[in-house]
Design a protein around this motif. Structure first.
Motif, mmCIF file in Angstrom:
data_model
loop_
_atom_site.group_PDB
_atom_site.id
_atom_site.type_symbol
_atom_site.label_atom_id
_atom_site.label_comp_id
_atom_site.label_asym_id
_atom_site.label_seq_id
_atom_site.Cartn_x
_atom_site.Cartn_y
_atom_site.Cartn_z
ATOM 1 N N ARG A 37 100.637 -15.250 -36.205
ATOM 2 C CA ARG A 37 100.821 -13.519 -35.112
ATOM 3 C C ARG A 37 99.062 -12.894 -35.807
ATOM 4 O O ARG A 37 98.642 -11.974 -36.745
ATOM 5 C CB ARG A 37 101.663 -13.199 -35.869
ATOM 6 C CG ARG A 37 102.952 -13.457 -35.640
ATOM 7 C CD ARG A 37 103.498 -12.865 -36.196
ATOM 8 N NE ARG A 37 103.489 -12.199 -37.982
ATOM 9 C CZ ARG A 37 104.403 -12.732 -38.673
ATOM 10 N NH1 ARG A 37 105.240 -14.066 -38.304
ATOM 11 N NH2 ARG A 37 103.994 -12.517 -39.727
ATOM 12 N N THR A 38 97.987 -14.345 -35.750
ATOM 13 C CA THR A 38 96.220 -13.843 -36.199
ATOM 14 C C THR A 38 96.395 -12.441 -35.915
ATOM 15 O O THR A 38 97.055 -11.798 -34.022
ATOM 16 C CB THR A 38 95.213 -14.684 -35.810
ATOM 17 O OG1 THR A 38 95.974 -14.874 -34.129
ATOM 18 C CG2 THR A 38 95.587 -16.076 -35.926
ATOM 19 N N GLU A 39 95.111 -11.405 -35.937
ATOM 20 C CA GLU A 39 94.950 -10.487 -35.823
ATOM 21 C C GLU A 39 93.992 -10.997 -36.204
ATOM 22 O O GLU A 39 92.639 -11.265 -36.931
ATOM 23 C CB GLU A 39 95.241 -9.524 -36.937
ATOM 24 C CG GLU A 39 96.653 -9.216 -37.111
ATOM 25 C CD GLU A 39 97.039 -8.484 -38.103
ATOM 26 O OE1 GLU A 39 96.777 -7.493 -38.204
ATOM 27 O OE2 GLU A 39 98.621 -8.135 -38.949
ATOM 28 N N GLN A 40 92.581 -9.636 -35.257
ATOM 29 C CA GLN A 40 91.051 -9.421 -35.728
ATOM 30 C C GLN A 40 90.299 -9.413 -36.469
ATOM 31 O O GLN A 40 89.410 -9.945 -36.877
ATOM 32 C CB GLN A 40 90.613 -8.471 -34.502
ATOM 33 C CG GLN A 40 90.903 -8.998 -33.224
ATOM 34 C CD GLN A 40 90.074 -7.579 -32.124
ATOM 35 O OE1 GLN A 40 90.028 -6.930 -32.565
ATOM 36 N NE2 GLN A 40 89.507 -7.534 -30.717
ATOM 37 N N ARG A 61 94.251 -13.141 -30.696
ATOM 38 C CA ARG A 61 95.378 -12.182 -30.755
ATOM 39 C C ARG A 61 96.688 -12.893 -30.810
ATOM 40 O O ARG A 61 96.999 -12.370 -29.824
ATOM 41 C CB ARG A 61 94.924 -10.553 -31.094
ATOM 42 C CG ARG A 61 95.450 -9.308 -32.394
ATOM 43 C CD ARG A 61 95.789 -8.575 -31.809
ATOM 44 N NE ARG A 61 96.074 -8.158 -30.469
ATOM 45 C CZ ARG A 61 95.450 -6.893 -30.005
ATOM 46 N NH1 ARG A 61 94.936 -5.828 -30.429
ATOM 47 N NH2 ARG A 61 95.817 -6.188 -28.863
#
Lengths: 114, 115
Positions: free
Chosen positions: B81-84, B15
């Protein structure tokens, strides 16, 4: 937003049975496509229907586009285990600014038992 | 001939990291599409290009997602800014002309997992 409702979501049948999958929308589509997808693979086009009332046959598969071009059906005769997969309908609301943009239904997972 | 290819096939990231997903369409195909697909569901449109021009990006979930196709061939989908919740199968497709009745050829997809 153009939505496509597919039914049923799941279908489990015995080899040799017939089945129909439905695809419905409140919007008019310029064309509608049916895809089949196997596990781990991308969707593969089966057929494109364009004219209201059009019927196309592909071996044991019969595809129909509704007269108003808002709905479609896929009928499989004498289903075989090899027909197992995810069946998807997809509509194109061409004529706006998104030419070729497809709206997919949620899919029908078909399992044909030997 | 070669079909649509995508790389990597699998991507696991933490993340907050940025990821870049690549699509190599069928040679000569004008239109290129990006979709996101949940397991057992239909693909969800993200964006598409004709040549190098991005025609429609209305399906991109938010401004962390962007795509480019600078030379009208290979395309990159970037997620910052990857998220789950970004975890999914990302599929690319190309078509010869981009017309509504044209066949879209799908790639094998990139399975993205955000930890």
């Amino acid at each position: 937003t153009q939505l496509l409702e597919q039914s049923p979501q799941f279908l489990s049948i015995q080899e040799g049975e017939n089945l129909t999958v439905y695809c419905n929308s409140s919007s008019v589509f310029s064309s509608l496509q049916w895809y089949r997808q196997e596990p781990g693979e991308g969707p593969v086009l089966l057929v494109t229907v364009v004219t209201g009332g059009e019927v196309k046959k592909l071996k044991r598969l019969t595809f129909q586009f509704g007269d108003a071009r808002k709905d479609s059906s896929l009928h499989i005769t004498a289903a075989q285990p090899g027909d197992t997969g995810l069946y998807l309908c997809a509509g194109d609301h061409a004529g706006g600014t998104s030419y070729g943009k497809l709206t997919f239904g949620q899919g029908t997972i078909l399992t044909v038992h030997p | 001939g070669a079909g649509v290819s995508q790389s990597p096939r699998y991507k696991v990231t933490k993340r907050g990291q940025d990821v870049a997903l690549r699509c190599d369409p069928i040679s000569g195909h004008v239109s290129l599409y990006w979709y996101r697909q949940a397991l057992g569901q239909g693909p969800e449109f993200l964006t598409y290009f004709n040549y190098e021009a991005q025609q429609d990006k209305s399906g991109l979930p938010n401004d962390r997602f962007s795509a480019e196709r600078p030379e009208g061939s290979i395309s990159t989908l970037t997620i910052q800014r990857t998220e789950q919740r970004d975890s999914a199968m990302y599929r690319c497709a190309s078509s010869l002309t981009g017309q509504s009745t044209d066949t879209q050829y799908f790639g094998p997809g990139t399975r993205l997992t955000v930890l």
